[in-house]
Design a protein around this motif. Structure first.
Motif, PDB file in Angstrom:
ATOM      1  N   SER A 213      39.567  52.452  49.360  1.00 27.47           N
ATOM      2  CA  SER A 213      40.440  53.125  48.388  1.00 27.47           C
ATOM      3  C   SER A 213      41.097  52.112  47.458  1.00 27.47           C
ATOM      4  O   SER A 213      40.959  50.898  47.632  1.00 27.47           O
ATOM      5  CB  SER A 213      41.517  53.933  49.123  1.00 27.47           C
ATOM      6  N   ILE A 214      41.839  52.636  46.509  1.00 22.96           N
ATOM      7  CA  ILE A 214      42.476  51.762  45.519  1.00 22.96           C
ATOM      8  C   ILE A 214      43.519  50.849  46.171  1.00 22.96           C
ATOM      9  O   ILE A 214      43.869  49.797  45.629  1.00 22.96           O
ATOM     10  CB  ILE A 214      43.117  52.614  44.400  1.00 22.96           C
ATOM     11  N   ASP A 215      44.002  51.234  47.353  1.00 23.25           N
ATOM     12  CA  ASP A 215      44.979  50.409  48.062  1.00 23.25           C
ATOM     13  C   ASP A 215      44.365  49.691  49.262  1.00 23.25           C
ATOM     14  O   ASP A 215      45.090  49.144  50.098  1.00 23.25           O
ATOM     15  CB  ASP A 215      46.141  51.291  48.556  1.00 23.25           C
ATOM     16  N   GLY A 216      43.034  49.699  49.356  1.00 27.19           N
ATOM     17  CA  GLY A 216      42.373  49.160  50.530  1.00 27.19           C
ATOM     18  C   GLY A 216      41.875  47.735  50.362  1.00 27.19           C
ATOM     19  O   GLY A 216      42.153  47.057  49.369  1.00 27.19           O
ATOM     20  N   VAL A 217      41.090  47.302  51.348  1.00 24.38           N
ATOM     21  CA  VAL A 217      40.604  45.926  51.397  1.00 24.38           C
ATOM     22  C   VAL A 217      39.688  45.616  50.220  1.00 24.38           C
ATOM     23  O   VAL A 217      39.778  44.541  49.609  1.00 24.38           O
ATOM     24  CB  VAL A 217      39.886  45.660  52.730  1.00 24.38           C
ATOM     25  N   ILE A 218      38.805  46.536  49.885  1.00 26.93           N
ATOM     26  CA  ILE A 218      37.862  46.278  48.789  1.00 26.93           C
ATOM     27  C   ILE A 218      38.610  46.059  47.479  1.00 26.93           C
ATOM     28  O   ILE A 218      38.276  45.158  46.693  1.00 26.93           O
ATOM     29  CB  ILE A 218      36.850  47.428  48.666  1.00 26.93           C
ATOM     30  N   SER A 219      39.628  46.856  47.240  1.00 27.14           N
ATOM     31  CA  SER A 219      40.426  46.674  46.020  1.00 27.14           C
ATOM     32  C   SER A 219      41.076  45.304  46.006  1.00 27.14           C
ATOM     33  O   SER A 219      41.110  44.630  44.961  1.00 27.14           O
ATOM     34  CB  SER A 219      41.492  47.772  45.935  1.00 27.14           C
ATOM     35  N   GLU A 220      41.568  44.870  47.165  1.00 25.49           N
ATOM     36  CA  GLU A 220      42.236  43.577  47.251  1.00 25.49           C
ATOM     37  C   GLU A 220      41.286  42.428  46.958  1.00 25.49           C
ATOM     38  O   GLU A 220      41.659  41.426  46.332  1.00 25.49           O
ATOM     39  CB  GLU A 220      42.841  43.414  48.653  1.00 25.49           C
ATOM     40  N   VAL A 221      40.037  42.568  47.392  1.00 25.21           N
ATOM     41  CA  VAL A 221      39.070  41.480  47.235  1.00 25.21           C
ATOM     42  C   VAL A 221      38.292  41.593  45.921  1.00 25.21           C
ATOM     43  O   VAL A 221      38.094  40.603  45.211  1.00 25.21           O
ATOM     44  CB  VAL A 221      38.089  41.453  48.427  1.00 25.21           C
ATOM     45  N   SER A 222      37.837  42.818  45.611  1.00 22.61           N
ATOM     46  CA  SER A 222      36.877  42.986  44.516  1.00 22.61           C
ATOM     47  C   SER A 222      37.398  43.794  43.344  1.00 22.61           C
ATOM     48  O   SER A 222      36.656  44.024  42.377  1.00 22.61           O
ATOM     49  CB  SER A 222      35.599  43.645  45.057  1.00 22.61           C
ATOM     50  N   GLY A 223      38.636  44.270  43.421  1.00 23.40           N
ATOM     51  CA  GLY A 223      39.229  44.967  42.292  1.00 23.40           C
ATOM     52  C   GLY A 223      38.659  46.357  42.061  1.00 23.40           C
ATOM     53  O   GLY A 223      37.947  46.926  42.893  1.00 23.40           O
ATOM     54  N   ASN A 224      38.941  46.895  40.898  1.00 22.53           N
ATOM     55  CA  ASN A 224      38.537  48.258  40.565  1.00 22.53           C
ATOM     56  C   ASN A 224      37.029  48.442  40.538  1.00 22.53           C
ATOM     57  O   ASN A 224      36.518  49.504  40.899  1.00 22.53           O
ATOM     58  CB  ASN A 224      39.133  48.669  39.212  1.00 22.53           C
ATOM     59  N   GLU A 225      36.309  47.407  40.105  1.00 20.91           N
ATOM     60  CA  GLU A 225      34.852  47.527  40.050  1.00 20.91           C
ATOM     61  C   GLU A 225      34.278  47.686  41.462  1.00 20.91           C
ATOM     62  O   GLU A 225      33.352  48.467  41.684  1.00 20.91           O
ATOM     63  CB  GLU A 225      34.245  46.311  39.365  1.00 20.91           C
ATOM     64  N   GLY A 226      34.836  46.950  42.405  1.00 18.17           N
ATOM     65  CA  GLY A 226      34.386  47.085  43.786  1.00 18.17           C
ATOM     66  C   GLY A 226      34.680  48.468  44.337  1.00 18.17           C
ATOM     67  O   GLY A 226      33.836  49.077  45.019  1.00 18.17           O
ATOM     68  N   VAL A 227      35.877  48.996  44.040  1.00 15.67           N
ATOM     69  CA  VAL A 227      36.235  50.344  44.486  1.00 15.67           C
ATOM     70  C   VAL A 227      35.283  51.368  43.895  1.00 15.67           C
ATOM     71  O   VAL A 227      34.843  52.314  44.565  1.00 15.67           O
ATOM     72  CB  VAL A 227      37.691  50.668  44.105  1.00 15.67           C
ATOM     73  N   SER A 228      34.918  51.199  42.637  1.00 16.01           N
ATOM     74  CA  SER A 228      34.000  52.120  41.967  1.00 16.01           C
ATOM     75  C   SER A 228      32.623  52.099  42.627  1.00 16.01           C
ATOM     76  O   SER A 228      32.011  53.150  42.858  1.00 16.01           O
ATOM     77  CB  SER A 228      33.891  51.757  40.485  1.00 16.01           C
ATOM     78  N   GLN A 229      32.130  50.911  42.939  1.00 12.52           N
ATOM     79  CA  GLN A 229      30.822  50.807  43.583  1.00 12.52           C
ATOM     80  C   GLN A 229      30.843  51.413  44.990  1.00 12.52           C
ATOM     81  O   GLN A 229      29.901  52.094  45.398  1.00 12.52           O
ATOM     82  CB  GLN A 229      30.381  49.345  43.639  1.00 12.52           C
ATOM     83  N   TRP A 230      31.924  51.184  45.702  1.00 12.86           N
ATOM     84  CA  TRP A 230      32.055  51.766  47.047  1.00 12.86           C
ATOM     85  C   TRP A 230      32.095  53.291  46.962  1.00 12.86           C
ATOM     86  O   TRP A 230      31.443  53.985  47.768  1.00 12.86           O
ATOM     87  CB  TRP A 230      33.316  51.235  47.707  1.00 12.86           C
ATOM     88  N   SER A 231      32.825  53.832  46.019  1.00  9.18           N
ATOM     89  CA  SER A 231      32.934  55.286  45.855  1.00  9.18           C
ATOM     90  C   SER A 231      31.571  55.903  45.557  1.00  9.18           C
ATOM     91  O   SER A 231      31.239  56.974  46.068  1.00  9.18           O
ATOM     92  CB  SER A 231      33.924  55.626  44.732  1.00  9.18           C
ATOM     93  N   GLU A 232      30.772  55.229  44.739  1.00  9.52           N
ATOM     94  CA  GLU A 232      29.438  55.742  44.421  1.00  9.52           C
ATOM     95  C   GLU A 232      28.549  55.711  45.659  1.00  9.52           C
ATOM     96  O   GLU A 232      27.756  56.638  45.899  1.00  9.52           O
ATOM     97  CB  GLU A 232      28.818  54.930  43.286  1.00  9.52           C
ATOM     98  N   LEU A 233      28.671  54.661  46.456  1.00  6.30           N
ATOM     99  CA  LEU A 233      27.894  54.598  47.695  1.00  6.30           C
ATOM    100  C   LEU A 233      28.282  55.743  48.629  1.00  6.30           C
ATOM    101  O   LEU A 233      27.413  56.414  49.206  1.00  6.30           O
ATOM    102  CB  LEU A 233      28.127  53.256  48.381  1.00  6.30           C
ATOM    103  N   MET A 234      29.575  55.993  48.776  1.00  5.25           N
ATOM    104  CA  MET A 234      30.020  57.083  49.643  1.00  5.25           C
ATOM    105  C   MET A 234      29.536  58.433  49.112  1.00  5.25           C
ATOM    106  O   MET A 234      29.181  59.331  49.900  1.00  5.25           O
ATOM    107  CB  MET A 234      31.546  57.062  49.747  1.00  5.25           C
ATOM    108  N   ARG A 235      29.504  58.587  47.814  1.00  5.73           N
ATOM    109  CA  ARG A 235      28.994  59.840  47.234  1.00  5.73           C
ATOM    110  C   ARG A 235      27.522  60.028  47.566  1.00  5.73           C
ATOM    111  O   ARG A 235      27.083  61.135  47.900  1.00  5.73           O
ATOM    112  CB  ARG A 235      29.207  59.838  45.717  1.00  5.73           C
ATOM    113  N   LYS A 236      26.760  58.946  47.496  1.00  4.78           N
ATOM    114  CA  LYS A 236      25.340  59.010  47.830  1.00  4.78           C
ATOM    115  C   LYS A 236      25.108  59.346  49.308  1.00  4.78           C
ATOM    116  O   LYS A 236      24.090  59.934  49.678  1.00  4.78           O
ATOM    117  CB  LYS A 236      24.664  57.674  47.509  1.00  4.78           C
TER     118      LYS A 236
END
Length: 627
Positions: A213-236
């Motif tokens: 999520s936007i407040d999670g580990v991926i956001s902390e490490v990879s920013g908004n772009e990482g969150v976006s890529q993770w969200s697309e993976l979860m959608r798939k």
């Protein structure tokens, strides 16, 4: 039987509720044909000499409940400890049972519990002093703690990371262990929790359901772009998760009766895209690439997660196991379970379910021979009483590994086709482990500041499969104060099936060379522990180092292996059937693979497959669960 024309590689997995159900998808087109024929179920059974030896299907696994379930007991565990109540005496052993189960791992106990629920009489025969296989626990008394009053430390030998067992929460039909416990009306007291620690090259993090999520580990490490890529993976992954959740594990069996038991769930697949479902049998890396994931941290994390699930990174892990995990591990309300008293409390619950239904579990009862007469398994003989055969009216279920079944002499391999024996003997094996079990001084307040689990990764430039690069830590005392005296705790740290057996195979136990090698090979683990508890060596009041030889000795594991090795797209894994009539197998050497829920699922399928007269009881159990 086409197994001789296919590449052979065998499916494994870790401790996670089953998404292996998607493996049934290739069989679904056959079910309507069987159901519409109007024929009796027994009409589908060919003569025994023409019956296929195994149902070969694309495997899948199950969602994460345990990032790793390593199985090895400590070097000098107190051998008089037994999980559960008193074992029945030898003179209580009957001459005949409906089913005899060889080995009391979670797979064997699950099969016995379900068969007992169905009304069959079962004897489980265990060579070790305690039932449970890799999941048995052991205790050590230390006279020096508590100001000289002494105290007991209780350790898990292997599985330590669970989900779906807590009876305070609704069950999932895809979790076979919970299903069996519910059917035998037994409960495992669990403490729920939601987070564990990550110690990665990028820093220290706390994993939770909000990881992406936007407040999670991926956001902390990879920013908004990482969150976006993770969200697309979860959608798939969403439609794939629905596919693997469409059928209860309990509906599966390894004979044509599956047309009735699984056929009733065909409507669950009506709204699913068959072409999407085909992705379930492909490597998870295909889905990652298809979702446009390019972020290195996300890819590294998924490689670690896949390795902890299946023993291989994302390019070798089948998508089905990740579909269930990604669909539910990251739900907002996802929880994990800490069983009070350790993993042995799960074993205890299964024992109660077996014994209250007039079946028995015998320890220190080494089976020397599975007896085969006229191509049919008819019973077993024990090492301590080889002149007496314990007869099995319906069948024998082997809960020992594929290597032990084929190489130990417990069965006459001349009773099997030579190609079958050759295939099973050549099953590739995962490497082994290094372990340390530690009893240490720490107040309750100090423990509360720790996580119950940690995953450590040293260097992303090295593969997660390499030695001394990854470690897993379990500190159950963070949640469960029953495992150690007041102001003390227990922990278990191990390498996740990366320790090569070749280094150990010519070393003799209890020699200076062995002790020196233990000391050398445990230093990596001590170093990881010091990153979590800097003064852990000073706090330690008890520790035991386990090696691949420990694993081989206490669990009779071939070369100390974790289990069969796998690669997606090449994997096919046998159902419980064998070419010998009335001889079935369960455990991590058959479908669906490695890990507590997986082996419980294999025991469930074996129990259902023992005889066609179980169909009525199985369908009744399915109705009970539905209610």
């Amino acid at each position: 039987q086409h197994r001789h024309r296919t590449k052979r590689i065998y499916l494994g997995g870790m401790n996670c509720p089953l998404s292996f159900l998607s493996a049934l998808l290739p069989l679904l087109p056959l079910l309507p044909l069987l159901l519409s024929s109007g024929a009796r179920v027994d009409a589908f059974l060919p003569p025994a000499d023409r019956r296929p030896s195994a149902v070969r299907i694309r495997p899948s696994l199950h969602r994460v409940v345990a990032v790793a379930a390593i199985a090895s007991t400590a070097e000098h565990a107190a051998e008089k400890t037994r999980t559960g109540g008193d074992s029945p005496k030898d003179d209580e052993m009957r001459d005949e049972y409906d089913v005899v189960v060889v080995g009391s791992g979670i797979g064997g106990l699950s099969a016995a519990a379900l068969l007992s629920r169905y009304g069959d009489s079962v004897a489980v025969l265990e060579s070790h002093y305690a039932p449970g296989g890799a999941a048995h626990g052991y205790s050590v008394y230390n006279k020096d703690v508590n100001d000289g009053e002494g105290g007991t430390f209780t350790f898990d030998t292997g599985p330590s990371f669970f989900s779906g067992l807590n009876s305070e929460y609704p069950p999932k039909a895809s979790n076979p262990l919970r299903t069996i416990l519910d059917l035998v009306d037994e409960r495992v007291e669990c403490i729920p929790y939601t987070s564990f620690g990550l110690k990665f090259p990028e820093g220290d993090f706390v994993h939770s359901p909000q990881f992406g999520s936007i407040d999670g580990v991926i956001s902390e490490v990879s920013g908004n772009e990482g969150v976006s890529q993770w969200s697309e993976l979860m959608r798939k992954m969403e439609p794939l998760a629905k596919a693997v959740d469409a059928m209860p594990t309990l509906a599966l069996r390894g004979d044509p009766g599956v047309a009735l038991t699984a056929g009733m769930f065909l409507p669950n697949f009506a709204g699913l895209n068959p072409l999407e479902n085909l992705k379930l049998t492909k490597p998870f890396s295909n889905v990652i690439d298809g979702a446009g994931v390019e972020d290195s941290f996300i890819k590294n994390w998924l490689d670690v997660l896949c390795f902890c699930l299946s023993g291989v990174p994302a390019d070798g892990t089948i998508t089905a196991e990740m579909a269930m995990m990604m669909g539910e591990f990251y739900d907002e309300d996802a929880i994990m379970d800490c069983p009070v008293g350790g993993a042995k409390s799960i074993v205890d619950a299964l024992l109660r379910g077996i014994e209250k239904n007039d079946s028995q579990v015998f320890v220190k009862s080494h089976v020397d021979q599975i007896c085969i007469e006229n191509g049919k398994a008819v019973g077993v003989r024990l090492k301590k009483n080889p002149d007496k055969m314990i007869r099995a009216k319906k069948g024998v279920i082997s809960n020992i590994s594929v290597w032990d079944l084929m190489n130990s002499g417990i069965v006459d391999t001349d009773q099997f086709p030579s190609s079958f024996v050759e295939e099973r003997k050549s099953t590739p094996a995962c490497p082994s482990f290094m372990h340390i079990h530690v009893g240490f001084q720490m107040t309750k307040e100090e423990l509360s500041k720790l996580q119950a689990h940690y995953i450590y990764m040293d260097d992303w430039d090295r593969s997660v499969t390499e030695e001394e690069n990854c470690a897993l830590v379990s500190i159950p005392s963070v949640h469960d104060e029953t495992l150690a005296p007041k102001d003390y705790g227990v922990l278990h740290i191990y390498t996740p099936a990366t320790e090569r057996f070749e280094r150990w195979e010519k070393v003799k136990r209890n020699t200076p060379e062995y002790n020196q090698l233990k000391e050398e090979r445990s230093q990596f683990l001590w170093g990881v522990l010091e990153k979590i508890i800097p003064d852990i060596r000073k706090r330690t009041v008890h520790h035991q180092v386990g090696t691949p030889l420990t694993h081989r000795r206490f669990l009779n594991r071939h070369r100390g292996t974790y289990g069969p090795a796998i690669r997606a797209d090449e994997a096919s894994f046998p159902f419980p059937n064998t070419p010998v009539e009335n001889l079935l197998v369960c455990g991590d050497s058959c479908f669906p693979g490695i890990g507590v829920p997986a082996v419980s699922g294999s025991g469930m399928i074996a129990a259902n497959t023992v005889s066609l007269d179980s169909i009525g009881a199985q369908m009744g159990a399915l109705r009970d669960l539905k209610a």
